[in-house]
Design a protein around this motif. Structure first.
Motif, PDB file in Angstrom:
ATOM      1  N   UNK A  37      41.583 -19.585 -87.508  1.00 23.81           N
ATOM      2  CA  UNK A  37      42.881 -20.186 -87.193  1.00 23.81           C
ATOM      3  C   UNK A  37      44.021 -19.405 -87.841  1.00 23.81           C
ATOM      4  N   UNK A  38      43.816 -18.957 -89.071  1.00 27.14           N
ATOM      5  CA  UNK A  38      44.836 -18.157 -89.757  1.00 27.14           C
ATOM      6  C   UNK A  38      45.051 -16.826 -89.043  1.00 27.14           C
ATOM      7  N   UNK A  39      43.962 -16.209 -88.599  1.00 20.48           N
ATOM      8  CA  UNK A  39      44.073 -14.939 -87.883  1.00 20.48           C
ATOM      9  C   UNK A  39      44.813 -15.136 -86.560  1.00 20.48           C
ATOM     10  N   UNK A  40      44.467 -16.202 -85.844  1.00 19.48           N
ATOM     11  CA  UNK A  40      45.144 -16.486 -84.573  1.00 19.48           C
ATOM     12  C   UNK A  40      46.640 -16.675 -84.795  1.00 19.48           C
ATOM     13  N   UNK A  41      47.000 -17.391 -85.865  1.00 20.38           N
ATOM     14  CA  UNK A  41      48.414 -17.627 -86.153  1.00 20.38           C
ATOM     15  C   UNK A  41      49.139 -16.322 -86.468  1.00 20.38           C
ATOM     16  N   UNK A  42      48.512 -15.450 -87.254  1.00 22.17           N
ATOM     17  CA  UNK A  42      49.142 -14.176 -87.606  1.00 22.17           C
ATOM     18  C   UNK A  42      49.315 -13.292 -86.377  1.00 22.17           C
ATOM     19  N   UNK A  43      48.300 -13.263 -85.524  1.00 21.60           N
ATOM     20  CA  UNK A  43      48.402 -12.481 -84.290  1.00 21.60           C
ATOM     21  C   UNK A  43      49.463 -13.056 -83.363  1.00 21.60           C
ATOM     22  N   UNK A  44      49.563 -14.381 -83.334  1.00 19.88           N
ATOM     23  CA  UNK A  44      50.528 -15.045 -82.440  1.00 19.88           C
ATOM     24  C   UNK A  44      51.960 -14.649 -82.784  1.00 19.88           C
ATOM     25  N   UNK A  45      52.236 -14.519 -84.067  1.00 22.06           N
ATOM     26  CA  UNK A  45      53.583 -14.110 -84.487  1.00 22.06           C
ATOM     27  C   UNK A  45      53.912 -12.736 -83.921  1.00 22.06           C
ATOM     28  N   UNK A  46      53.018 -11.784 -84.097  1.00 21.13           N
ATOM     29  CA  UNK A  46      53.274 -10.423 -83.627  1.00 21.13           C
ATOM     30  C   UNK A  46      53.299 -10.359 -82.107  1.00 21.13           C
ATOM     31  N   UNK A  47      52.414 -11.100 -81.472  1.00 19.52           N
ATOM     32  CA  UNK A  47      52.419 -11.175 -80.012  1.00 19.52           C
ATOM     33  C   UNK A  47      53.752 -11.697 -79.495  1.00 19.52           C
ATOM     34  N   UNK A  48      54.277 -12.703 -80.180  1.00 20.26           N
ATOM     35  CA  UNK A  48      55.556 -13.265 -79.759  1.00 20.26           C
ATOM     36  C   UNK A  48      56.676 -12.247 -79.796  1.00 20.26           C
ATOM     37  N   UNK A  49      56.710 -11.449 -80.855  1.00 20.95           N
ATOM     38  CA  UNK A  49      57.761 -10.423 -80.963  1.00 20.95           C
ATOM     39  C   UNK A  49      57.674  -9.442 -79.795  1.00 20.95           C
ATOM     40  N   UNK A  50      56.453  -8.994 -79.491  1.00 20.96           N
ATOM     41  CA  UNK A  50      56.289  -7.987 -78.437  1.00 20.96           C
ATOM     42  C   UNK A  50      56.538  -8.596 -77.061  1.00 20.96           C
ATOM     43  N   UNK A  51      56.068  -9.818 -76.859  1.00 17.49           N
ATOM     44  CA  UNK A  51      56.262 -10.448 -75.555  1.00 17.49           C
ATOM     45  C   UNK A  51      57.743 -10.654 -75.248  1.00 17.49           C
ATOM     46  N   UNK A  52      58.496 -11.128 -76.215  1.00 15.18           N
ATOM     47  CA  UNK A  52      59.929 -11.336 -75.996  1.00 15.18           C
ATOM     48  C   UNK A  52      60.631 -10.008 -75.737  1.00 15.18           C
ATOM     49  N   UNK A  53      60.272  -8.988 -76.510  1.00 18.77           N
ATOM     50  CA  UNK A  53      60.882  -7.672 -76.311  1.00 18.77           C
ATOM     51  C   UNK A  53      60.523  -7.106 -74.942  1.00 18.77           C
TER      52      UNK A  53
END
Length: 224
Positions: A37-53
């Protein structure tokens, strides 16, 4: 916590992957579940940055393309219906058209102003994946400019990375286990796409990411 606790709240089928990875130790399985769950959360943050960009970059190129062709309104309005090309079985429109239509309906249902910004905020990664896919190759000559950091202008250079990004996003979004995922490679794909969008974005993400630290903290059998 006991194994029955984990089975009750997380499900026997879901727990089994963690028990297998933990050598049958319920305590280690629980630790791995929490780590996942912690790994998923950390990946989600970075994914969000790239997806929005990504969506901002592609939106800009699509609107420039729209203006050069002197079309009315916004590209999301699709006045020539080119994003509905290639009807699917049953007479359905092609995916980009459907994705935009669903996003527009979501804005309307939430009683927000139906503006391009609001519609884009409700789109899913699937739309942007479709725009850079081989099914929409007629768009690529214009969209390639959204990736000034890319080593070439090949569609698959970007398309393959966005496919990887989408698969990772879906896996996390459905709370799937990441135990057997080559996380470092997937995260490298994520930061590489950021570099192609803008090398400064890649550095910004790398300076803030928690993914490597979480990966390094994975519980092991020998530690329990």
């Amino acid at each position: 916590m006991s194994e029955s606790f984990y089975r009750r709240h997380f499900g026997s089928a879901r727990l089994q992957a963690y028990l297998t990875a933990g050598g049958g130790d319920p305590a280690l399985a629980g630790a791995l579940y929490h780590w996942n769950a912690r790994l998923a959360a950390a990946l989600w943050v970075d994914l969000g940055h790239v997806e929005v960009a990504l969506r901002n970059a592609l939106d800009g190129r699509m609107q420039e393309r729209h203006a050069r062709r002197e079309r009315p309104g916004h590209w999301l309005d699709d006045p020539t219906r080119e994003l509905g090309k290639g009807r699917l079985p049953g007479g359905r429109h092609a995916q980009p058209y459907l994705d935009i239509h669903r996003a527009r309906e979501t804005v309307q249902r939430r009683r927000k102003p139906v503006t391009p910004d609001q519609i884009i905020s409700e789109t899913e990664l699937g739309l942007w994946h479709q725009l850079v896919s081989r099914r929409q190759m007629f768009l690529w000559p214009d969209l390639a400019a959204a990736f000034p950091g890319a080593p070439d202008r090949r569609q698959d250079t970007i398309g393959d990375l966005v496919t990887s990004l989408r698969e990772l996003r879906n896996r996390i979004g459905h709370h799937h286990q990441l135990l057997d995922l080559p996380v470092e490679r997937r995260h490298a794909d994520l930061t590489l796409l950021a570099r192609y969008l803008d090398p400064r974005l890649e550095r910004w993400i790398r300076d803030r990411t928690e993914v490597p630290a979480v990966v390094a903290s994975r519980p092991g059998v020998e530690a329990c």
